[in-house]
Scaffold this motif. Sequence first.
Motif, short mmCIF file in Angstrom:
data_model
loop_
_atom_site.label_atom_id
_atom_site.label_comp_id
_atom_site.label_asym_id
_atom_site.label_seq_id
_atom_site.Cartn_x
_atom_site.Cartn_y
_atom_site.Cartn_z
N HIS A 235 0.82 -1.22 0.00
CA HIS A 235 0.00 0.00 0.00
C HIS A 235 0.85 1.27 0.00
O HIS A 235 0.46 2.28 -0.60
CB HIS A 235 -0.93 0.00 1.22
CG HIS A 235 -0.24 -0.08 2.54
ND1 HIS A 235 0.16 1.04 3.24
CD2 HIS A 235 0.13 -1.15 3.29
CE1 HIS A 235 0.73 0.67 4.36
NE2 HIS A 235 0.74 -0.66 4.43
N ARG A 238 1.89 2.09 -3.52
CA ARG A 238 0.75 2.65 -4.25
C ARG A 238 0.55 4.13 -3.87
O ARG A 238 0.21 4.96 -4.72
CB ARG A 238 -0.52 1.87 -3.91
CG ARG A 238 -0.53 0.44 -4.42
CD ARG A 238 -0.89 0.37 -5.88
NE ARG A 238 -0.87 -1.02 -6.34
CZ ARG A 238 -1.15 -1.38 -7.59
NH1 ARG A 238 -1.47 -0.48 -8.49
NH2 ARG A 238 -1.10 -2.66 -7.94
N PHE A 239 0.75 4.41 -2.59
CA PHE A 239 0.65 5.79 -2.11
C PHE A 239 1.72 6.67 -2.77
O PHE A 239 1.43 7.79 -3.22
CB PHE A 239 0.80 5.79 -0.59
CG PHE A 239 0.97 7.15 0.02
CD1 PHE A 239 -0.04 8.09 -0.02
CD2 PHE A 239 2.16 7.49 0.65
CE1 PHE A 239 0.11 9.35 0.55
CE2 PHE A 239 2.32 8.74 1.23
CZ PHE A 239 1.30 9.67 1.17
N ARG A 240 2.95 6.16 -2.86
CA ARG A 240 4.02 6.94 -3.51
C ARG A 240 3.73 7.11 -5.00
O ARG A 240 4.01 8.17 -5.57
CB ARG A 240 5.36 6.22 -3.34
CG ARG A 240 5.79 6.00 -1.89
CD ARG A 240 5.95 7.27 -1.13
NE ARG A 240 6.45 7.01 0.22
CZ ARG A 240 6.34 7.84 1.23
NH1 ARG A 240 5.76 9.02 1.06
NH2 ARG A 240 6.83 7.53 2.42
N ILE A 258 -4.44 5.99 -5.35
CA ILE A 258 -4.64 6.23 -3.92
C ILE A 258 -5.82 5.43 -3.40
O ILE A 258 -5.83 4.98 -2.25
CB ILE A 258 -4.82 7.74 -3.63
CG1 ILE A 258 -4.63 8.02 -2.14
CG2 ILE A 258 -6.17 8.24 -4.11
CD1 ILE A 258 -3.28 7.68 -1.61
N ALA A 261 -4.42 2.09 -2.71
CA ALA A 261 -3.61 2.13 -1.49
C ALA A 261 -4.51 2.05 -0.25
O ALA A 261 -4.19 1.36 0.71
CB ALA A 261 -2.77 3.40 -1.46
N GLN A 278 -3.93 6.21 7.21
CA GLN A 278 -5.20 6.49 6.55
C GLN A 278 -5.43 8.00 6.42
O GLN A 278 -5.90 8.48 5.38
CB GLN A 278 -6.35 5.85 7.33
CG GLN A 278 -7.70 5.93 6.60
CD GLN A 278 -8.80 5.26 7.39
OE1 GLN A 278 -9.06 5.63 8.53
NE2 GLN A 278 -9.45 4.27 6.79
N GLN A 280 -3.05 10.27 6.17
CA GLN A 280 -2.16 10.74 5.12
C GLN A 280 -2.71 10.41 3.74
O GLN A 280 -2.68 11.25 2.83
CB GLN A 280 -0.78 10.12 5.30
CG GLN A 280 -0.03 10.59 6.53
CD GLN A 280 1.32 9.91 6.68
OE1 GLN A 280 1.67 9.04 5.89
NE2 GLN A 280 2.08 10.31 7.68
N TYR A 281 -3.20 9.19 3.59
CA TYR A 281 -3.72 8.77 2.29
C TYR A 281 -4.94 9.59 1.89
O TYR A 281 -5.09 10.01 0.73
CB TYR A 281 -4.07 7.28 2.32
CG TYR A 281 -2.86 6.35 2.44
CD1 TYR A 281 -1.59 6.85 2.66
CD2 TYR A 281 -3.01 4.97 2.34
CE1 TYR A 281 -0.50 6.01 2.78
CE2 TYR A 281 -1.93 4.12 2.46
CZ TYR A 281 -0.68 4.64 2.69
OH TYR A 281 0.40 3.80 2.81
N ARG A 285 -5.63 12.09 -1.21
CA ARG A 285 -6.81 11.93 -2.08
C ARG A 285 -7.56 13.25 -2.24
O ARG A 285 -7.99 13.61 -3.34
CB ARG A 285 -7.74 10.86 -1.51
CG ARG A 285 -8.82 10.40 -2.48
CD ARG A 285 -9.71 9.32 -1.86
NE ARG A 285 -10.52 8.67 -2.87
CZ ARG A 285 -11.66 9.17 -3.35
NH1 ARG A 285 -12.10 10.34 -2.89
NH2 ARG A 285 -12.34 8.53 -4.27
#
Length: 389
Positions: A235, A238-240, A258, A261, A278, A280-281, A285
């Motif tokens: 994950h 995926r975030f990066r 995102i 992720a 969560q 941060q993600y 988003r």
Amino acid sequence: MTPSDSRELDRVCEEVAAALIDGGTEPPFDVASSDFATDPYLICADRYWRRRFLDRPGVRTAAECARWLAGHVAEGHRTEVREKWSLGYAFITRHTVESLGELAEATEEIVARDGSSCDTAYFVTLYHAGKLRSNFWYDELHTFLESSLPAMAVGAHREDPLFTALRSFAAFGSRAITAEHAIDLLGQAWDHPRRTRHVVDICLNGLACASPFDGNGELLLRHAEQAVAAYPGDHIFRFRLAAGQHKCAQHDAALESIDKALRLLPAIGSRVSHELLQEQYRKLRDDIQEGRLRAVWAAEQQLRWERGEAARRELEHTVRSSTVRAVELVAVFTAAIAFAVGSLQVTLNGTLPLRDRMWLLVAQGAGLAVFAALIVGGTWLITRGRHRE
């Protein structure tokens, strides 16, 4: 293993770790894998050392952990466990950063006890560097890795890709180090044949948090795509990737990344705060969605500007053409009036014979026609460049 089985295993391992702590004994068993999800021995040891670090978060605890790791973890899995433990325990104790003096004193004790062994010093170095990295203290991390006593005591481990990745992370964040040097360190760590998942993570983290430089977004996107291809279920990568796509204005692709992720983000974890990640993600988003709206608005404004500019140019061309036509018309009209007046004077007041008067009128008309042609031609030559524009 089902989620209920996983929770039961975690509960039992926590109880065993607590019993070992209460008994004042280190885990007496050996670990033959680096499977942190299903290996009960590794999970128990992990929970035990986590409690030890939370109780006494310092390099002396790190040295004790490194010695236990060297004596109880199978050699083939030692690198993975060392990297996960040193960086993971550093993250959960990042609020306790020891001074260089305390580090030097502890390192002297470690060297006196372990002799020429570099593994303990390396674990201690990774642990302290992980704290500095988690706090984003770039210049302090750079100084620590380049000149501190623990970092000098790691010996050949200075050439390890993880050590180089940490150096690149410090260089990317520092405003005193050039981006070219940071990129060079990144390449050394990324292309190393012993590159691990943690090396990839730190490299991408450095690119994502780097001080602004030309090509930062494209570099992050390219490396994140490689990371996702190698670790499709991770994950963080995926975030990066979403962050890199967002920097490159690939908003739709970033939103898809995102969302993936967020779906891959586990709800449990001993080192990682689910709520923190969560948050941060979801923040990224929201930024991506805002970027999409700004891009749509900017495209509409650009279209309006282009239409307005086209209308302005058309009007300017019309006005300029009308002005030129007016000048030409005035020249022709002036020539016609002059010819009419002149011919009338010749016709009414002249004493010349009719034939001579006719030739005089022809000469006068020809002269005025040449005058009008010169005015019209000169106007055309002057305005020819603007007509082309």
